[in-house]
Design an enzyme around this catalytic site. Sequence first.
Site, PDB file in Angstrom:
ATOM      1  N   GLU A  93      99.399 -61.260  76.924  1.00  0.00           N
ATOM      2  CA  GLU A  93     100.108 -61.992  75.870  1.00  0.00           C
ATOM      3  C   GLU A  93     101.408 -62.622  76.372  1.00  0.00           C
ATOM      4  O   GLU A  93     102.081 -62.062  77.231  1.00  0.00           O
ATOM      5  CB  GLU A  93     100.498 -61.007  74.751  1.00  0.00           C
ATOM      6  CG  GLU A  93      99.313 -60.428  74.036  1.00  0.00           C
ATOM      7  CD  GLU A  93      99.693 -59.264  73.123  1.00  0.00           C
ATOM      8  OE1 GLU A  93     100.864 -59.156  72.719  1.00  0.00           O
ATOM      9  OE2 GLU A  93      98.801 -58.467  72.812  1.00  0.00           O
ATOM     10  N   CYS A 106     108.577 -64.889  76.386  1.00  0.00           N
ATOM     11  CA  CYS A 106     108.368 -63.496  76.779  1.00  0.00           C
ATOM     12  C   CYS A 106     107.026 -63.418  77.508  1.00  0.00           C
ATOM     13  O   CYS A 106     106.003 -63.799  76.946  1.00  0.00           O
ATOM     14  CB  CYS A 106     108.365 -62.619  75.521  1.00  0.00           C
ATOM     15  SG  CYS A 106     107.976 -60.906  75.849  1.00  0.00           S
ATOM     16  N   CYS A 113      99.344 -50.934  81.030  1.00  0.00           N
ATOM     17  CA  CYS A 113     100.570 -50.319  81.559  1.00  0.00           C
ATOM     18  C   CYS A 113     100.322 -48.836  81.762  1.00  0.00           C
ATOM     19  O   CYS A 113      99.604 -48.210  80.986  1.00  0.00           O
ATOM     20  CB  CYS A 113     101.706 -50.535  80.547  1.00  0.00           C
ATOM     21  SG  CYS A 113     103.307 -49.932  81.130  1.00  0.00           S
ATOM     22  N   CYS A 117     104.925 -44.938  77.384  1.00  0.00           N
ATOM     23  CA  CYS A 117     105.928 -44.810  76.315  1.00  0.00           C
ATOM     24  C   CYS A 117     105.192 -44.572  74.992  1.00  0.00           C
ATOM     25  O   CYS A 117     104.242 -45.290  74.659  1.00  0.00           O
ATOM     26  CB  CYS A 117     106.808 -46.058  76.236  1.00  0.00           C
ATOM     27  SG  CYS A 117     107.764 -46.341  77.729  1.00  0.00           S
ATOM     28  N   CYS A 120     104.568 -47.461  72.253  1.00  0.00           N
ATOM     29  CA  CYS A 120     104.198 -48.798  72.734  1.00  0.00           C
ATOM     30  C   CYS A 120     102.686 -49.008  72.738  1.00  0.00           C
ATOM     31  O   CYS A 120     101.942 -48.176  73.260  1.00  0.00           O
ATOM     32  CB  CYS A 120     104.765 -48.990  74.146  1.00  0.00           C
ATOM     33  SG  CYS A 120     104.374 -50.597  74.847  1.00  0.00           S
ATOM     34  N   CYS A 331     103.902 -55.894  70.345  1.00  0.00           N
ATOM     35  CA  CYS A 331     103.577 -56.230  71.725  1.00  0.00           C
ATOM     36  C   CYS A 331     102.358 -55.435  72.203  1.00  0.00           C
ATOM     37  O   CYS A 331     102.308 -54.226  72.086  1.00  0.00           O
ATOM     38  CB  CYS A 331     104.787 -55.882  72.583  1.00  0.00           C
ATOM     39  SG  CYS A 331     104.503 -56.078  74.308  1.00  0.00           S
TER      40      CYS A 331
END
Length: 341
Positions: A93, A106, A113, A117, A120, A331
């Site tokens: 994205e 962004c 990932c 976290c 997230c 996100c």
Amino acid sequence: MDKTDILSLTKSELSAEIANMGEKSFRANQIYDWLHVKRVTDFTQMTNLSAQLQEELERKFCIKSLKIKKRLVSGIDNTVKYLYGLPDGEAVESVLMEYKHGNSLCISSQVGCKMGCRFCASTIAGWVRNLEPSELLLQIYETERDSGRHVDSIVMMGIGEPLDNFDNVVKFLEILNSEGSGMSLRHLSLSTCGVVDKIYKLAELKLGVTLSISLHAATDEKRSSIMPINDRYGLSELMKACDDYFKATGRRISFEYSLIEGVNDTDESADELIKLIGHRNCHVNLIPINEIRERDFKKSRFVERFQKRLTDAGINATVRRTLGADISAACGQLRRDDAEN
Ligand code: SAH
């Protein structure tokens, strides 16, 4: 033999390749200009090269491109959210936002990932692969082409941990810096959850990039409960690295702090933050957390109160404005939705 991804080559790497082909050095400059300034998508468009050289380039190299899989345009404030398809079928994205000082993009740095976290969406399905330098650049090139808008600043705050893809990110920064688009790396913010050894390496390179630290809590106990990276590099190590970055580059550090109800939004948490960073030349960006459906973290009701406590203590703290509220997938959510369909 696989073709070389020509958009991932720095100017000196491209020059070496072109010299190896027995071509004069000005040819490398011409090709670099076609790729990064004129942004052609095919070697036949490089009209100041002979047909023979175009064919040779075509045999040896490929020019990658991204495919727009989804484009969400906000009816409120011109925010555009893109889901970009990568050459191997993966997707990431990018979000284009309009501020008073210009357009900010962004971008994502990895497919997925591994940082874990807790709040997230990008990390839930884990890490797939790093993005190549070309795939980092193409998010900018494709967004400018599609939107007709010039990107004035870049934030590396999309999917992934940029410092976990260090070598490709540095190459990307080098290309961006040399490309003649008029963008200084001062207008680029790199956001990290706190990969301390790479913060030192980045400081050594003195690229002038603004460093954003995703802090989100100011004691080791609280931070470790929401960010696993804190078990690897605790707060004292992280703060030392931030001080070193500031000393080496003169760039003020920006701390991101997403407020989660009952987790890190109390007066006590604000006081802990004041104690941790109060004496530093820095900026705090408060973000009302984006609720994601996979977790039960809730948006804090005390954002203004938290901010006031910081500013009363002399800390420069702002609340991030919500942009694109009507397309406000958190996100990493767009990519997850796409993978589920
Ligand atoms: N890996 C990098 C960059 C990507 S995340 C980093 O950790 O900084 C970009 C920012 O969004 C980080 O500050 C991250 O902690 C924050 N973030 C992630 N999920 C969020 C959510 N659901 N709500 C608000 N902020 C979030």
